[in-house]
Write a protein that holds these residues in place. Sequence first.
Motif, PDB file in Angstrom:
ATOM      1  N   ASN A   1       0.614  -1.332  -0.005  1.00  0.00           N
ATOM      2  CA  ASN A   1       0.218  -0.098  -0.123  1.00  0.00           C
ATOM      3  C   ASN A   1       0.871   1.079  -0.123  1.00  0.00           C
TER       4      ASN A   1
ATOM      5  N   PHE B   1       0.015   3.277  -3.151  1.00  0.00           N
ATOM      6  CA  PHE B   1      -1.227   4.090  -3.050  1.00  0.00           C
ATOM      7  C   PHE B   1      -0.852   5.457  -2.157  1.00  0.00           C
TER       8      PHE B   1
ATOM      9  N   PHE C   1      -5.891   4.723   0.861  1.00  0.00           N
ATOM     10  CA  PHE C   1      -6.568   4.142  -0.491  1.00  0.00           C
ATOM     11  C   PHE C   1      -5.706   2.791  -0.626  1.00  0.00           C
TER      12      PHE C   1
ATOM     13  N   ALA D   1      -2.635  11.040  -7.357  1.00  0.00           N
ATOM     14  CA  ALA D   1      -2.504   9.756  -7.626  1.00  0.00           C
ATOM     15  C   ALA D   1      -0.905   9.332  -7.282  1.00  0.00           C
TER      16      ALA D   1
ATOM     17  N   GLU E   1      -6.118   4.127  -8.723  1.00  0.00           N
ATOM     18  CA  GLU E   1      -6.306   5.178  -7.745  1.00  0.00           C
ATOM     19  C   GLU E   1      -7.097   6.303  -8.430  1.00  0.00           C
ATOM     20  N   ARG E   2      -6.724   6.820  -9.607  1.00  0.00           N
ATOM     21  CA  ARG E   2      -7.369   7.958 -10.234  1.00  0.00           C
ATOM     22  C   ARG E   2      -7.760   7.557 -11.588  1.00  0.00           C
TER      23      ARG E   2
END
Length: 375
Positions: A147, A151, A155, A229, A236-237
């Motif tokens: 993670n 991210f 997120f 991002a 994520e985006r």
Amino acid sequence: MTQKLLNHRAEGPATAPPLLLGPSLGTSYALWDKVAPELSVTHQVIRWDLPGHGGTAPDLIGPGATVADLAELVLELADYLGIERFAYAGVSLGGAVGLHLAAHHPERVPSLAVVCSSAHFNGSKPWEERAALVRREGLASLAENANARWFTPGFTVPRLIEDHRTADPGAYAACCDALAAFDLRDRLSSISTPTLLIAGREDPATPPAHLREIADAVPGASLTEIAGASHLAPAERPEAVLAALRGHFDGYALRGMEVRRQVLGDEHVNRAQARQSPFTARFQDFISRYAWGEIWTDPTLARRERSMITLTALVAHGHYDELAMHVRAARRNGLTPEEIGAVLLQTAVYCGVPAANSAFAVAQRVLADEEAEGS
């Protein structure tokens, strides 16, 4: 003997322009889950898994693998699918594969997008150390801190974390070997493929400076930075990534609209666009992209020859409203009234006299209007 291929998923119409999507190390083609379905509206999307990731067998690569080896696997997949030329977008290691393809096989890749990637990955030592760690201890510890690498804080995408945890350690380590050996900086200026770079502003693995370096070296390349991002921007985006990719890859539609206006005239195209609704939008895109962006731009036949064929087909099927439009188009494409008459006379022989009779009436009305406008 069955050919071993990269595991892949195809989406979108087989007649649409092909677009291959490459993943990041540690992920599967699920990385593109929020982007690929939308791209498949206008493209035949093929997303693939790295060896030992997702559904791809781990033994497709081994220790000492290179990005060139992965690029060859992508070409083998494209050949198997009967795809000669394809647009390409890839994230991180998948982006490095795209850069290699553009540098070494430009005839196969007419358009490229490199997402959260680099022309080099900070030297060989970190990747050699990671490969050794994975070969010794497996992927559990790396997956635990994925993670933070992938991210922004707060997120996550559980499916991608699970992909990381369940990847084959040997194949993952071989991909690390490929990243350790990758450095394409001396070839960037030779890349002629239209190239888009997409950077995540919060990406610690391949920060925007890495993408900027590529954009500055590849002739005509452009760079888009996405706020909020990190390294896996498509997950994520997705909306921002999708908008950037559409703007870059939808060249067929843009070129098709230009040709459509040249052949049919601004007045007709403007009317068609004004009548467009959410219900007809995809059909209008299909016409611009496929009919005008691919067929009418094919240099095998001249536009005047295409007009002759189109007039004949419209007479054969009794599409007289369309015929009037294409009589005007034929004049724009250089046909004289005498040549149009000769085409319609030919249709009398092969499509029937009643059809040709109706066609002559339509054409005579259009040509008379044209003469009146000219006078």
